[in-house]
Design a protein around this motif. Structure first.
Motif, short mmCIF file in Angstrom:
data_model
loop_
_atom_site.label_atom_id
_atom_site.label_comp_id
_atom_site.label_asym_id
_atom_site.label_seq_id
_atom_site.Cartn_x
_atom_site.Cartn_y
_atom_site.Cartn_z
N ARG A 116 0.83 -1.21 0.00
CA ARG A 116 0.00 0.00 0.00
C ARG A 116 0.86 1.26 0.00
O ARG A 116 0.51 2.25 -0.65
CB ARG A 116 -0.93 0.01 1.20
N VAL A 117 1.98 1.23 0.72
CA VAL A 117 2.89 2.38 0.71
C VAL A 117 3.48 2.54 -0.70
O VAL A 117 3.54 3.65 -1.23
CB VAL A 117 4.00 2.25 1.77
N LYS A 118 3.90 1.43 -1.32
CA LYS A 118 4.44 1.49 -2.68
C LYS A 118 3.40 2.01 -3.66
O LYS A 118 3.71 2.83 -4.53
CB LYS A 118 4.92 0.11 -3.13
N ASP A 119 2.16 1.53 -3.54
CA ASP A 119 1.09 1.99 -4.43
C ASP A 119 0.84 3.49 -4.24
O ASP A 119 0.65 4.22 -5.21
CB ASP A 119 -0.21 1.23 -4.17
N PHE A 120 0.84 3.93 -2.99
CA PHE A 120 0.59 5.34 -2.69
C PHE A 120 1.69 6.24 -3.22
O PHE A 120 1.43 7.29 -3.79
CB PHE A 120 0.44 5.51 -1.17
N THR A 121 2.93 5.82 -3.04
CA THR A 121 4.07 6.65 -3.43
C THR A 121 4.49 6.42 -4.89
O THR A 121 5.34 7.15 -5.40
CB THR A 121 5.29 6.37 -2.54
N LYS A 122 3.91 5.41 -5.51
CA LYS A 122 4.29 5.03 -6.88
C LYS A 122 5.81 4.80 -6.97
O LYS A 122 6.45 5.18 -7.96
CB LYS A 122 3.81 6.04 -7.88
N ASN A 123 6.35 4.19 -5.90
CA ASN A 123 7.78 3.85 -5.81
C ASN A 123 8.72 5.05 -5.90
O ASN A 123 9.89 4.90 -6.23
CB ASN A 123 8.16 2.81 -6.85
N LEU A 124 8.23 6.24 -5.60
CA LEU A 124 9.12 7.41 -5.55
C LEU A 124 10.13 7.22 -4.43
O LEU A 124 9.80 6.66 -3.38
CB LEU A 124 8.32 8.69 -5.30
N PRO A 125 11.35 7.68 -4.59
CA PRO A 125 12.33 7.60 -3.51
C PRO A 125 11.82 8.37 -2.28
O PRO A 125 11.24 9.45 -2.41
CB PRO A 125 13.58 8.28 -4.08
N GLN A 126 12.04 7.80 -1.12
CA GLN A 126 11.60 8.41 0.12
C GLN A 126 12.80 8.94 0.89
O GLN A 126 13.92 8.45 0.74
CB GLN A 126 10.81 7.40 0.96
#
Length: 83
Positions: free
Chosen positions: A52-62
């Motif tokens: 869900r975090v990956k889907d939300f961020t669309k794999n943007l670097p954090q």
């Protein structure tokens, strides 16, 4: 503790993960996942939070780490952990 009990430890990198609009993932989204998957194995809870975090961020670097520990009771003699 009984079979429905679990403990979830996490770093703020989960709730502060940002999407392309700069919006944070937030605690409410995390709570919804934890409630929805409360009866699931520890590894499934971990996988769902990460997905869900990956889907939300669309794999943007954090900018912060995303770390969690899930401890869940299976029965009174066994326990599960996902780190």
């Amino acid at each position: 503790m009984d079979n429905a009990d679990y403990v979830f430890f996490y770093t703020d990198g989960i709730v502060e993960a940002r999407n392309e609009k700069g919006e944070a993932f937030r605690l409410e989204r995390l709570r919804q996942i934890l409630v929805q998957y409360a009866d699931s194995p520890a590894t499934e809870i971990e996988n769902q939070v990460l997905q869900r975090v990956k889907d939300f961020t669309k794999n943007l670097p954090q900018k912060d780490d995303i770390t969690m520990v899930v401890l869940k009771v299976v029965d009174e003699h066994k326990s599960q952990a996902a780190i």
